[in-house]
Enzyme design. Sequence first.
Site, PDB file in Angstrom:
ATOM      1  N   GLY A  29       0.064  -3.408  20.284  1.00 37.05           N
ATOM      2  CA  GLY A  29       1.367  -3.404  19.076  1.00 37.05           C
ATOM      3  C   GLY A  29       1.600  -2.071  18.595  1.00 37.05           C
ATOM      4  O   GLY A  29       2.787  -1.807  18.630  1.00 37.05           O
ATOM      5  N   THR A  30       0.643  -1.007  18.566  1.00 38.83           N
ATOM      6  CA  THR A  30       0.931   0.277  18.229  1.00 38.83           C
ATOM      7  C   THR A  30       1.853   0.916  19.140  1.00 38.83           C
ATOM      8  O   THR A  30       2.897   1.514  18.718  1.00 38.83           O
ATOM      9  CB  THR A  30      -0.526   1.207  18.132  1.00 38.83           C
ATOM     10  OG1 THR A  30      -1.375   0.374  17.012  1.00 38.83           O
ATOM     11  CG2 THR A  30      -0.260   2.386  17.763  1.00 38.83           C
ATOM     12  N   SER A  54       1.245  -8.070  19.866  1.00 40.59           N
ATOM     13  CA  SER A  54       0.174  -7.780  20.444  1.00 40.59           C
ATOM     14  C   SER A  54      -0.535  -8.831  20.945  1.00 40.59           C
ATOM     15  O   SER A  54      -0.597 -10.069  20.177  1.00 40.59           O
ATOM     16  CB  SER A  54      -0.506  -6.945  19.209  1.00 40.59           C
ATOM     17  OG  SER A  54      -1.839  -6.446  19.897  1.00 40.59           O
ATOM     18  N   GLN A  70       1.610  -9.487  13.248  1.00 41.98           N
ATOM     19  CA  GLN A  70       0.798 -10.359  12.559  1.00 41.98           C
ATOM     20  C   GLN A  70       1.472 -12.017  12.758  1.00 41.98           C
ATOM     21  O   GLN A  70       1.122 -12.876  12.203  1.00 41.98           O
ATOM     22  CB  GLN A  70       0.509  -9.943  10.992  1.00 41.98           C
ATOM     23  CG  GLN A  70      -0.382  -8.782  11.225  1.00 41.98           C
ATOM     24  CD  GLN A  70      -1.902  -9.374  11.453  1.00 41.98           C
ATOM     25  OE1 GLN A  70      -2.244 -10.749  11.483  1.00 41.98           O
ATOM     26  NE2 GLN A  70      -2.749  -8.632  11.699  1.00 41.98           N
ATOM     27  N   CYS A  72      -8.151  -3.144   9.947  1.00 41.09           N
ATOM     28  CA  CYS A  72      -7.582  -3.085  11.651  1.00 41.09           C
ATOM     29  C   CYS A  72      -7.107  -1.945  11.985  1.00 41.09           C
ATOM     30  O   CYS A  72      -6.831  -1.855  13.120  1.00 41.09           O
ATOM     31  CB  CYS A  72      -6.556  -4.440  11.728  1.00 41.09           C
ATOM     32  SG  CYS A  72      -5.153  -3.880  10.851  1.00 41.09           S
TER      33      CYS A  72
HETATM   34  N1  PLP Z   1       1.149  -3.805  13.275  1.00 41.01           N
HETATM   35  C1  PLP Z   1       0.412  -4.784  12.479  1.00 41.01           C
HETATM   36  C2  PLP Z   1       1.028  -5.289  11.217  1.00 41.01           C
HETATM   37  C3  PLP Z   1      -1.097  -4.716  12.736  1.00 41.01           C
HETATM   38  O1  PLP Z   1      -1.586  -5.772  11.945  1.00 41.01           O
HETATM   39  C4  PLP Z   1      -1.525  -4.209  13.679  1.00 41.01           C
HETATM   40  C5  PLP Z   1      -3.123  -4.464  14.080  1.00 41.01           C
HETATM   41  O2  PLP Z   1      -3.745  -4.712  13.197  1.00 41.01           O
HETATM   42  C6  PLP Z   1      -0.914  -3.561  14.318  1.00 41.01           C
HETATM   43  C7  PLP Z   1       0.491  -3.122  14.249  1.00 41.01           C
HETATM   44  C8  PLP Z   1      -1.498  -2.557  15.711  1.00 41.01           C
HETATM   45  O3  PLP Z   1      -1.646  -3.481  16.862  1.00 41.01           O
HETATM   46  P1  PLP Z   1      -2.475  -2.920  17.917  1.00 41.01           P
HETATM   47  O4  PLP Z   1      -3.938  -3.133  17.383  1.00 41.01           O
HETATM   48  O5  PLP Z   1      -2.313  -4.105  18.845  1.00 41.01           O
HETATM   49  O6  PLP Z   1      -2.307  -1.697  18.302  1.00 41.01           O
END
Ligand code: PLP
Length: 386
Positions: free
Chosen positions: A72-73, A202, A182, A328
């Site tokens: 997701g990042t 993600s 989410q 997270c």
């Molecule tokens: N955006 C939100 C709202 C999240 O909760 C998270 C992870 O907790 C992310 C982005 C990042 O996702 P990833 O862990 O797949 O990089």
Amino acid sequence: MAREIYLDNSATTRCFPEVVALMDRIYLEEYGNPSSLHHKGVEAEREIRSAKEILADILKCSPRNLYFTSCGTESDNISLIGGALANQRDGKHIITTKIEHPAILETCKYLASQGFEITYLPVDADGLVSPEDVKNAVREDTILVSVMHTNNEIGALEPIAEIGKAIKEKNPKTLFHVDAVQGFGKSLIHPKQMKIDLLSASGHKIHAPKGVGLLYIGDGVRVRNILFGGGQQNGMRSGTENVAGIAGMALAAKMLYDHLDEEMDRLYEMKQRFIDQATKIDGVHVNGKTGRDSAPHVISLSIEGVRAEVLLHALEEKNIYVSAGSACSSNRPHISETLLAIGTPKEYLDSTLRFSTSVMNTDEDMDDAAAALAELLPFLRKYTRQ
Ligand code: PLP
């Protein structure tokens, strides 16, 4: 040892066994590089194509709108940095909110260091962004607005369709990015209908593995690639695709969306059942909205007289796993931007726990977790005072 109760699904989820079985087959049999011209490559490419079709069906878009990333990042970074770089001739103003995940907030900090101007919109006491505020903030030189679909700490559900409408009414050229990490797998999200130009999701939040992310880019939306290399995925995201992860993510999404209504009904019932029991305990308060106006899977509790970390580890002793604030991002202690933005009293900032469920949880999990809280709190509070 008591049976495991995993209530940290907003941090990450356990893979569906069906997903692991599919990935196992791909790792052991269809292990080709999708760019290879021979049969093994074609086989792998077919897995990616089929994953795209499944996901496009869920998002009601064309497979050509979808790209796979590592998380997701990364999808958030490509959307913001790639979107900003490709559109900077039209302006350098970007709007986001105070309660975004660090994947957005830190990327905005970087863009600010590169000469972009960032407006951080406030939220109300329930963590909601006002579409009116968004509209007022959009200017002639606003190139991008980024608002999360579902907040990861308190489960606020942002009015995405209204925000999309507000943005486009004020400036049709402004791009709308939604961090749906989410929300994907729990809500129906149709980017076109909601006027979303860029969307991030993600795999590991939806019972697929870590190491795979999804990025939706609408037709005609200008985004500059930020990775350079072999030119995979139309040059938007160079790097050999994580074929097993991609196929796993599509299968997990299909499994969730095939039963979305009944499973989300069940999650909402579990959430209410837990809140009813937890708030019977003295000094336990729920943050944000509850019921259908909130995310089905996130419960944020502020608990008087005990530090979150102490309670987290006491629950862990009982084989119950939760998060302190939003764990997270990293294991560095930090003050939650979301809790600050909703005006959480200072004494609660350090005593807020997040319980996050998934389709793998049961009523019994919620009853046992609430019973554990009721049992532990009087003891921990006495201990904290000494
Ligand atoms: N955006 C939100 C709202 C999240 O909760 C998270 C992870 O907790 C992310 C982005 C990042 O996702 P990833 O862990 O797949 O990089």
